[in-house]
Design a protein around this motif. Sequence first.
Motif, PDB file in Angstrom:
ATOM      1  N   PHE A 154       1.022  -1.292   0.000  1.00 54.73           N
ATOM      2  CA  PHE A 154       0.078  -0.014  -0.265  1.00 54.73           C
ATOM      3  C   PHE A 154       1.384   0.752   0.164  1.00 54.73           C
ATOM      4  CE2 PHE A 154      -2.745  -3.068   2.330  1.00 54.73           C
ATOM      5  CZ  PHE A 154      -3.714  -3.407   1.058  1.00 54.73           C
ATOM      6  N   PHE A 155       0.491   2.292  -0.819  1.00 54.39           N
ATOM      7  CA  PHE A 155       1.245   3.551  -0.751  1.00 54.39           C
ATOM      8  C   PHE A 155       0.587   4.137  -0.890  1.00 54.39           C
ATOM      9  CE2 PHE A 155       4.500   7.005  -2.808  1.00 54.39           C
ATOM     10  CZ  PHE A 155       5.510   6.456  -1.892  1.00 54.39           C
ATOM     11  N   PHE A 156      -0.126   4.867  -0.627  1.00 53.38           N
ATOM     12  CA  PHE A 156      -0.927   6.581  -0.254  1.00 53.38           C
ATOM     13  C   PHE A 156       0.010   8.184   0.083  1.00 53.38           C
ATOM     14  CE2 PHE A 156      -3.289   2.663   0.084  1.00 53.38           C
ATOM     15  CZ  PHE A 156      -4.246   2.902  -1.401  1.00 53.38           C
ATOM     16  N   ILE A 157       0.462   9.364  -0.409  1.00 51.08           N
ATOM     17  CA  ILE A 157       1.010   9.878  -0.011  1.00 51.08           C
ATOM     18  C   ILE A 157       0.477  11.400   0.363  1.00 51.08           C
ATOM     19  CG2 ILE A 157       3.589   8.151  -0.261  1.00 51.08           C
ATOM     20  CD1 ILE A 157       3.345  10.590  -2.829  1.00 51.08           C
ATOM     21  N   PRO A 158       0.481  12.373   0.545  1.00 51.54           N
ATOM     22  CA  PRO A 158      -0.152  13.063   1.219  1.00 51.54           C
ATOM     23  C   PRO A 158      -0.267  14.557  -0.522  1.00 51.54           C
ATOM     24  CG  PRO A 158       1.762  13.060   2.772  1.00 51.54           C
ATOM     25  CD  PRO A 158       1.870  12.092   2.122  1.00 51.54           C
ATOM     26  N   GLN A 159       1.152  14.341  -1.606  1.00 50.36           N
ATOM     27  CA  GLN A 159       0.618  14.729  -2.764  1.00 50.36           C
ATOM     28  C   GLN A 159       1.882  14.315  -3.492  1.00 50.36           C
ATOM     29  OE1 GLN A 159       2.321  18.701  -1.302  1.00 50.36           O
ATOM     30  NE2 GLN A 159       1.313  19.381  -0.365  1.00 50.36           N
ATOM     31  N   VAL A 160       1.532  14.603  -4.921  1.00 47.59           N
ATOM     32  CA  VAL A 160       2.472  13.854  -5.441  1.00 47.59           C
ATOM     33  C   VAL A 160       4.356  15.316  -5.470  1.00 47.59           C
ATOM     34  CG1 VAL A 160       3.511  13.650  -8.138  1.00 47.59           C
ATOM     35  CG2 VAL A 160       0.765  13.584  -7.370  1.00 47.59           C
ATOM     36  N   VAL A 161       5.307  13.890  -5.250  1.00 51.09           N
ATOM     37  CA  VAL A 161       6.676  14.662  -5.150  1.00 51.09           C
ATOM     38  C   VAL A 161       6.184  15.532  -6.466  1.00 51.09           C
ATOM     39  CG1 VAL A 161       8.975  14.628  -4.772  1.00 51.09           C
ATOM     40  CG2 VAL A 161       7.203  12.730  -3.881  1.00 51.09           C
ATOM     41  N   SER A 162       7.123  16.319  -6.363  1.00 50.15           N
ATOM     42  CA  SER A 162       7.712  17.513  -7.262  1.00 50.15           C
ATOM     43  C   SER A 162       8.796  17.560  -7.949  1.00 50.15           C
ATOM     44  CB  SER A 162       8.122  19.382  -7.027  1.00 50.15           C
ATOM     45  OG  SER A 162       8.230  19.622  -7.510  1.00 50.15           O
ATOM     46  N   SER A 163       9.055  17.647  -9.385  1.00 50.68           N
ATOM     47  CA  SER A 163       9.876  17.016  -9.957  1.00 50.68           C
ATOM     48  C   SER A 163      10.974  17.923  -9.692  1.00 50.68           C
ATOM     49  CB  SER A 163       9.949  16.847 -11.445  1.00 50.68           C
ATOM     50  OG  SER A 163       9.847  18.810 -11.985  1.00 50.68           O
ATOM     51  N   ILE A 164      10.662  18.602  -9.004  1.00 51.45           N
ATOM     52  CA  ILE A 164      12.057  20.643  -9.087  1.00 51.45           C
ATOM     53  C   ILE A 164      12.831  20.091  -7.099  1.00 51.45           C
ATOM     54  CG2 ILE A 164      11.749  21.527 -10.676  1.00 51.45           C
ATOM     55  CD1 ILE A 164      10.009  23.079  -8.075  1.00 51.45           C
ATOM     56  N   PHE A 165      11.897  19.328  -6.590  1.00 51.46           N
ATOM     57  CA  PHE A 165      12.295  19.459  -4.927  1.00 51.46           C
ATOM     58  C   PHE A 165      13.350  19.105  -4.711  1.00 51.46           C
ATOM     59  CE2 PHE A 165      13.208  16.685  -1.408  1.00 51.46           C
ATOM     60  CZ  PHE A 165      11.821  17.291  -0.058  1.00 51.46           C
ATOM     61  N   THR A 166      14.060  19.877  -3.806  1.00 50.06           N
ATOM     62  CA  THR A 166      15.002  20.353  -3.605  1.00 50.06           C
ATOM     63  C   THR A 166      15.810  20.678  -2.102  1.00 50.06           C
ATOM     64  OG1 THR A 166      15.677  21.831  -5.341  1.00 50.06           O
ATOM     65  CG2 THR A 166      16.984  21.936  -4.158  1.00 50.06           C
ATOM     66  N   VAL A 221       2.706   2.295   3.368  1.00 52.41           N
ATOM     67  CA  VAL A 221       2.684   4.094   3.545  1.00 52.41           C
ATOM     68  C   VAL A 221       1.055   4.470   3.432  1.00 52.41           C
ATOM     69  CG1 VAL A 221       3.537   6.001   2.599  1.00 52.41           C
ATOM     70  CG2 VAL A 221       4.934   4.024   2.318  1.00 52.41           C
ATOM     71  N   PHE A 222       1.007   5.293   4.638  1.00 55.52           N
ATOM     72  CA  PHE A 222      -0.396   5.768   4.997  1.00 55.52           C
ATOM     73  C   PHE A 222      -0.406   7.341   5.124  1.00 55.52           C
ATOM     74  CE2 PHE A 222      -0.556   0.985   5.689  1.00 55.52           C
ATOM     75  CZ  PHE A 222      -1.740   1.227   4.719  1.00 55.52           C
ATOM     76  N   TRP A 223      -1.225   7.828   4.683  1.00 59.46           N
ATOM     77  CA  TRP A 223      -1.253   9.505   5.290  1.00 59.46           C
ATOM     78  C   TRP A 223      -3.574   9.715   6.037  1.00 59.46           C
ATOM     79  CZ3 TRP A 223      -4.723  12.732   1.858  1.00 59.46           C
ATOM     80  CH2 TRP A 223      -4.347  14.177   1.868  1.00 59.46           C
ATOM     81  N   TRP A 263       4.797  -0.525   8.681  1.00 60.25           N
ATOM     82  CA  TRP A 263       3.821   0.864   7.918  1.00 60.25           C
ATOM     83  C   TRP A 263       4.728   1.618   8.302  1.00 60.25           C
ATOM     84  CZ3 TRP A 263       1.396   2.880  11.430  1.00 60.25           C
ATOM     85  CH2 TRP A 263       0.792   2.276  13.369  1.00 60.25           C
ATOM     86  N   LEU A 264       4.664   2.993   7.666  1.00 63.41           N
ATOM     87  CA  LEU A 264       4.514   3.862   7.989  1.00 63.41           C
ATOM     88  C   LEU A 264       3.216   5.618   8.023  1.00 63.41           C
ATOM     89  CD1 LEU A 264       7.124   6.548   8.326  1.00 63.41           C
ATOM     90  CD2 LEU A 264       6.272   7.180   5.870  1.00 63.41           C
ATOM     91  N   LEU A 265       3.021   5.536   9.000  1.00 58.67           N
ATOM     92  CA  LEU A 265       1.438   7.006   8.688  1.00 58.67           C
ATOM     93  C   LEU A 265       1.825   7.910   8.684  1.00 58.67           C
ATOM     94  CD1 LEU A 265      -1.277   6.709   8.804  1.00 58.67           C
ATOM     95  CD2 LEU A 265      -1.597   6.970  12.061  1.00 58.67           C
ATOM     96  N   ILE A 266       1.787   8.880   8.062  1.00 56.28           N
ATOM     97  CA  ILE A 266       2.123  10.482   7.390  1.00 56.28           C
ATOM     98  C   ILE A 266       0.311  10.795   8.395  1.00 56.28           C
ATOM     99  CG2 ILE A 266       2.439  12.717   6.683  1.00 56.28           C
ATOM    100  CD1 ILE A 266       3.990  10.106   4.581  1.00 56.28           C
TER     101      ILE A 266
END
Length: 988
Positions: A154-166, A221-223, A263-266
Motif C-alpha cells: 500500500f502506498f498513499f502519500i499527501p502529495q505527488v512529489v515535485s520534480s523540482i524537490f530540492t 505507507v498511509f496518509w 508500516w509508515l503513517l503520515i
Amino acid sequence: MWTQAAVSNQKDSETLEAITDQFAPLMKQFHVFFFWEELESDFGDRLGYVVDETSAAPMMDNTERAGIHANHAQMVRFSDARSSSYRTVAEALVRYCRDAPSIISRRGQQATEALARARSNEAQELAGVAFDTHDNDRPFESKRKIPEKPHNKFFFIPQVVSSIFTGREGTARSVIDSLLSPTPSVSSQQRRFVIHGIGGSGKTQFCSKFAQDNRDRFWGVFWVDATSTETAKQSFAKIGKLGGMEATQSAGKHWLSNMEEPWLLILDNADDPSLDLPSLFPEGERGHILVTTRNPGFRIHATVGAVEFMGLAKKDALHLLLRASDFPKPWDSNLEDHGNKIADTLGYLALALIQAGALILQRICKIDDYLGVYDKFRRKIKLRDSLGTFSAQERTVYATWEHSIESLEARGTEANLDAIQALCIVAFYHFEHIRVDIFVRALTNRSAALASITGASLIGRMLSATMSRMRARPILPDFLRGAKAELDASRIRHALHVLRSFSLISYDSNDDSFSLHPVVHSWARDRLSHGEQHVWAHIALNVLSEAILLPPNDAGESHEEFRRDILPHLDRCLRGRPIEILDFQAVFGGYTFPFAIILRQPLLHVFRDQVLNAAKCGYVYAERGRFNEAAVLLSQVKDALVQSRGHQNELTMRAMLGLAGTLWGLGRLEEAVVLQKDVVKARSCSLGLEHPDTLSAMDQLGRSLWLNGQYKEALELQTLTLQRMQASLGPKHLDTLSAMDNLGVTYGSWQKYQVSMELHSQVLAARRDHLGANHLDTLTTMSNLAMAYKDLGFLSKAKALATDVYEQRKMKLGKEHPWTLWSLCNLAKVNTELGLYQEAEAMLIPGIAAAKRSLGDAHLGVLMGIGELTRVYARQGRFPEAEKLSEQLIEGLEPSRGPEHPDTIYAIYKSAQLYENQGRFEKALQLCQRAHDRVPMRLTTGHPMAETISSQLRKLEQRGHKERESLRGSAASLGHTENQKIRSHKTF
C-alpha cells in the motif's frame, strides 16, 4: 496526411486513444520530455493551436514538460542560442546523451541475465536439469525460485512529489535513522517523529519525498489529513476500507494496530492546538509515524526525535528557485546573484520560492526585476492588513501570490478569469483532495436541467423564459452560468491548468483531484474583503449543491463515492456559510405557493434554492451516518415546505419521510412514527388509499412501528398494506415483496414462526428471480428466513442460509459493515442453538468489538451481540460473566430503546431467568415482577411473551419462600438443584 493528423488530434479521438493505450505500457522504458506550442498559428480566418497543451504534453508520471515560445511551425526553428526555449531543449538532449551509456549498459546486463534464465528454464523443461550458460553448459540441480512479491503493498502519500524537490538530504538521513535503526530504549514503543515549522517550509513535500524514497522499507505507507478531527476520521475510514473492514476511524486504526508488517503513517497538517493528537495514534507499539505541524508544542509526542523546518539552506534555496524558473544549466554568476537576492528576501521559504519561479517561468516578470515588483505587492499587503493580523512569513508569501492574481486579471482571458473565480470558490472548501468532478458534475447537472426546459412544449418554453426574466439568477461562477450551449467542461480544465501553471494548486492524476497548500488556501480566503467572503462562500455552496443529485437520480457506486469524498468540503463550506432559509410567513405574508409566485417571484426562487441546498446537504449527512447534522437541515426543509406548500404537497411529504428516516437512525422512533403517520394520512386523502405512494408510506410506517416495539399496531397495518399491494400492484411487484418480507419479520415477533417462514420463502423465491441470488435485498430475505428456520428448530437449514448471507455480505459490504455484523450475530445464534458455544463465542467477541468501533456502544446492533453472548455464557454455566453482560445490556437498552420497549422487557425477563438458574430466587422474582409491570405499556397482554412472563412470575412467587431452605438443604437436594440448573441452562 494533414486530414488524418487533424482527425487524430480531435478531442476523444479513437485514433489518439489507441496510440495512447499502446504507448502507455512502454513509458517506463524511456525518458520523455513533452513540449507544446505557446503561440497560436494563423489559419487564415482564425488563430488557434494545431495541438493544444493537454494533447501535446499530457500529465503523466516520470515525464518532463515545457512550453516553447513559438507557434507550431516554428517550434524547432530557433533563431538564437540564448533563447530560453533553445536552452531548455538543448539541456535535455545533452542530459539524455550523458546518461545514455550507463542506461544502455544496465539494460544490456538485464537482457543478458533474462536470456540466461530463459535458456535455463527451457533446458529444465526439456530434460529435467538446468545448464549454466556461462560455465561450459555444465548441468546442475535446479531449484526454481518463485519471485518474491514486492515488499510494499500500500502506498498513499499527501502529495505527488515535485520534480523540482530540492534539499533536506541530511534531515532525510536523520529521520530514517531515527525511525528504523535498532534502539533498545524505544524497541518496545511506537516510533514517532515530529516535523514542526512555519507554513510554506516544505514539511508535507518532504514527507512525500521521504515516503517515496523509502517505499520498499515499508509494507504500507498511509496518509491521514490531520487538519481536524473530522478530516482525520475520513482518512482513517479509507484505511479501514483498504483493510477489508468497515469504513470508520476505529476500524482503520484497529487494522494498523494489529498489522505485524512494518508500516509508515503520515499525520499531515496537525496544526490545530486543540487537536487531540495522541488519539490519532493507532494503539500499541507497532508502526512508524511522521507528524507535520506548525505547532511546536506537539513535539512532546515524539518518541524518536523531532526537527524544526525553517527556510532552506542558501544553496538549496537558490537551486530550487532557478529550477522552478526553468533556467537551464550552467548558471552564470549574474543569474545566481539575482537568485540569491530573491531567496534571501523570501526567507528561503520553499513555497515562496516556487511561486516566484512560476512567475518568472510564465514571463510575468524577469528575474532581475522581480524584487521591485515584489516590494510593490508587499506594501499593498501591509496596507490591507491594517489590524496587523498577518505574520511576517505570511506577508512574504502573500505578496508573491498577489502578483500572480494581478497578472491573471491583467491578461483578462476567459481561462484566466475562470481561474481566479475557481480559486475564490475552493478557498471555502477543504484544501486537500478537491475532486475536479465537483465542477464537472455541477456543469453536467445544470446542462441536464436546462435541456429539460429546451425539450418542453412551446407554451412551456415561453412560460419558462418569462419566469427566468422575473427570477433572481442563482449565484454561480461564470463557467456555470448561461445557456446550455455555453456550458463547456473544457473551461474548467483550462482554468485549473492556469492555476497549476502558477503553482497555486497541485494536481493528482491518480484520482483527478487537486490540492492547495494550507498557506495558499488561507491567502485565497484572506485576500477577500468581508463582503466578498460572504458572496464567494455562498457561490462555493451553490457549486457543491449543483453537483449533488437527490434520489432517485443518485443511484450507483460512483455517486456514493462522490458524496463521501465531498464531505470535508461540505463541512468547511457550511462553517463559512451556514444555510439559512427565509421565513416564508414573514416574507410572503402567509400566501402559499401559487400566489407567492405573483407577489414575490424573485424572492421565491431564492427561497427555493435555499430549501434545495438544505435538502441536498442533509441527504449527504444522513447517508454518511451523521444523523444529528442531517436532522437539523432536514427539519428546516420540512418546516419550510409545510409553510410554503402545505402538508398535502408531495414534496412536503417526501421531506417528511426523509426526516423520519434520519430520526429512525438516531433512535428517535416516536418522532419518526408521527411524521410517517402524517404522510400516510395526507397521501390517503390526496392520492387515495390504493395509490402506490400511499402504500409505500404505510409499509415504512409499519416497519417503524415494529422496530419501536408496537407489535400489535405493526401487524394490523402491515397486513392491510400487503392486502392492498397484492390487489393493486400484484403479488410479484418489488414493493409488494418488501411489504411481505416486513410482515414476515413482524409475525416472527409474535412467535408465529410457521407463517413467518412461509412469507419469507415466497419472497425469497420471487427476489431470486427478479433481483438475483446475491442482491442485497435477496440477502435480507435469506437472513429473515434463516431466523424463522432457527425458531422452528430447522437448524441445519438455518445454518446453511445464515452462513451464505454472512459470506456474501462480507464480500459485498466489508466485514465490519453493520449489515455484515448483523448476519454474523444471526449465525452465532444458530451455533448457540446447535450447542456450538465456542464457535458462537469466537464470532461474537470480535463482532461486538467491531460493532462498537463502527456504530458506538449504545447501538442496537452492539446490544444484540451482547445479549447473544450473555446467552452463550449462561448456557455454559458461566454465570458471573453472563450476569455482568446482562446488567450491561439492560443499562444500554433502558435509555436507547426505552424502559417500555419489548427488547428491554425481554432482557429483564432473561436476567431474571439467569438468577433463577443460580438459585437466587429473590433477585429473580424482583426482575420478573419488573418485566411484568412493564408489559401493558407497549407489548400488550395479548402477546405470547406477556403470558410467558406471567407464568414465570407465578412460579417464582410460589417457590420464593423456599430460597433459604434451598441454600441450607441436604447434599441430595443440592444435587437435585444442580440438575435443575443444568436443565434450565439449555432454555436460557
